[in-house]
Design a protein around this motif. Structure first.
Motif, short mmCIF file in Angstrom:
data_model
loop_
_atom_site.label_atom_id
_atom_site.label_comp_id
_atom_site.label_asym_id
_atom_site.label_seq_id
_atom_site.Cartn_x
_atom_site.Cartn_y
_atom_site.Cartn_z
N LEU A 253 31.08 38.85 31.27
CA LEU A 253 30.27 37.63 31.20
C LEU A 253 30.63 36.90 29.92
CD1 LEU A 253 26.64 38.66 32.23
CD2 LEU A 253 28.24 37.23 33.50
N VAL A 254 30.84 35.58 30.01
CA VAL A 254 31.20 34.79 28.83
C VAL A 254 30.43 33.48 28.83
CG1 VAL A 254 33.54 35.77 28.71
CG2 VAL A 254 33.17 33.64 29.95
N ASN A 255 30.40 32.85 27.68
CA ASN A 255 29.78 31.55 27.52
C ASN A 255 30.64 30.51 28.24
OD1 ASN A 255 28.82 29.09 26.59
ND2 ASN A 255 28.78 29.67 24.45
N ALA A 256 30.06 29.80 29.18
CA ALA A 256 30.81 28.80 29.96
C ALA A 256 31.18 27.59 29.13
CB ALA A 256 29.99 28.36 31.17
N LYS A 257 30.64 27.47 27.95
CA LYS A 257 30.93 26.34 27.08
C LYS A 257 32.06 26.66 26.10
CE LYS A 257 26.17 24.85 27.60
NZ LYS A 257 24.94 24.41 26.94
N SER A 258 32.68 27.83 26.26
CA SER A 258 33.73 28.30 25.36
C SER A 258 35.06 28.39 26.09
CB SER A 258 33.36 29.68 24.82
OG SER A 258 34.47 30.31 24.24
N PHE A 259 36.06 27.60 25.63
CA PHE A 259 37.39 27.70 26.22
C PHE A 259 37.95 29.10 26.08
CE2 PHE A 259 37.41 23.08 25.40
CZ PHE A 259 37.74 22.64 26.66
N MET A 260 37.81 29.68 24.90
CA MET A 260 38.35 31.02 24.65
C MET A 260 37.72 32.04 25.59
SD MET A 260 40.67 30.78 22.37
CE MET A 260 40.87 32.39 21.68
N GLY A 261 36.41 31.97 25.75
CA GLY A 261 35.73 32.88 26.65
C GLY A 261 36.17 32.70 28.08
N MET A 262 36.27 31.46 28.50
CA MET A 262 36.66 31.18 29.89
C MET A 262 38.04 31.73 30.21
SD MET A 262 34.27 29.63 31.58
CE MET A 262 35.11 28.83 32.93
N PHE A 263 38.96 31.65 29.27
CA PHE A 263 40.32 32.11 29.54
C PHE A 263 40.45 33.63 29.50
CE2 PHE A 263 41.37 27.65 28.69
CZ PHE A 263 42.03 27.39 29.87
N SER A 264 39.37 34.33 29.19
CA SER A 264 39.41 35.79 29.24
C SER A 264 39.05 36.30 30.64
CB SER A 264 38.45 36.38 28.21
OG SER A 264 37.10 36.15 28.57
N LEU A 265 38.67 35.39 31.54
CA LEU A 265 38.26 35.79 32.89
C LEU A 265 39.44 35.92 33.84
CD1 LEU A 265 35.15 33.47 33.35
CD2 LEU A 265 35.16 35.91 32.80
N ASN A 266 39.21 36.65 34.90
CA ASN A 266 40.16 36.77 35.99
C ASN A 266 39.80 35.69 37.01
OD1 ASN A 266 41.57 37.45 38.29
ND2 ASN A 266 40.98 39.60 38.28
N PHE A 267 40.74 34.79 37.29
CA PHE A 267 40.48 33.68 38.20
C PHE A 267 40.96 33.92 39.63
CE2 PHE A 267 40.69 31.80 33.94
CZ PHE A 267 39.43 31.23 33.91
#
Length: 78
Positions: free
Chosen positions: A36-50
């Motif tokens: 789970l990451v902050n959706a307002k964070s580019f860095m956090g978003m790019f740690s996800l599996n898309f």
């Protein structure tokens, strides 16, 4: 907490979704079964599996969630 799923397939879509999430006046987190990451964070978003749907969780009212989903309509998972 309100929930819905989105799909992101490119850098531009991630960037656009972060912009939509950032203007929301409430907390927005996204993730999958492991993270789970902050959706307002580019860095956090790019740690996800898309490779699959991404779960969005927002601390908001029904009305706020409806407006958020309208702003993010192009990312909503089918």
């Amino acid at each position: 907490m309100k929930q819905f799923d989105i799909e992101l397939h490119s850098f531009d879509e991630v960037q656009d979704f972060v912009e939509v999430a950032t203007v929301q006046p409430f907390r927005v987190v996204v993730g999958n079964s492991l993270t789970l990451v902050n959706a307002k964070s580019f860095m956090g978003m790019f740690s996800l599996n898309f490779s699959g749907p991404i779960h969005v969780r927002a601390d908001c009212t029904d009305e706020e969630c409806s407006l958020f989903k309208q702003a993010a309509v192009r990312f909503l998972a089918n």
